[in-house]
Design a protein around this motif. Sequence first.
Motif: not given
Length: 190
Positions: A140-147
């Motif tokens: 989730s942290a990876g996706i949040t940083v991506l977004i």
Amino acid sequence: MSSRSHPAVFPLDIEVPTQLTEGAAAAENGGGLPDDRVRMKDVQGMPGTTSGLALRLIQFAFAAVSVAVMAATTDFPSVTAFRYLVAALSLQCLWSLSLAILDIYALLVKRCLRNPRVVGFFTIGDGTTSTLTFSAACASAGITVLISNDFNNCWENHCTRFETSTAMAFVSWFAVLPSFFLNFWFMAST
């Protein structure tokens, strides 16, 4: 194995009174004399202690907040990592709450939860849920940083809620670690 320590016996050159030897024989045969073994000191954070209960309640609270914040967004089901976070932390909530209830019961009736099989079960459960929680928080942290950083798309997504939910998941994972390590230490030492 028992959670009690046994006194060390050293040979001495003295005469033992017969009353003492008869008392020891009566205790071994189910006599009315009290058990002379000493109970091990409670390690705070272990199951059945007040700090163990506090750890379980903290785990539950942060996992529940993480699930509630993520579920409050309308677009979390569209991202697999966020669905995984909700599933993993829902499992963490159930696990922590059930063990908190067990800790409350053990404290109320003054029961010891340091049976090697029970502690082994707690260790496997804590290890499994902590691994799931950590992997879901990382995804989730990876996706949040991506977004937020790569797509610069926070204005139409709920980046603040995603970040809050992910942070609560990491805090919940940090709260599971002491429980896992204490249970693993006890399991390895018995």
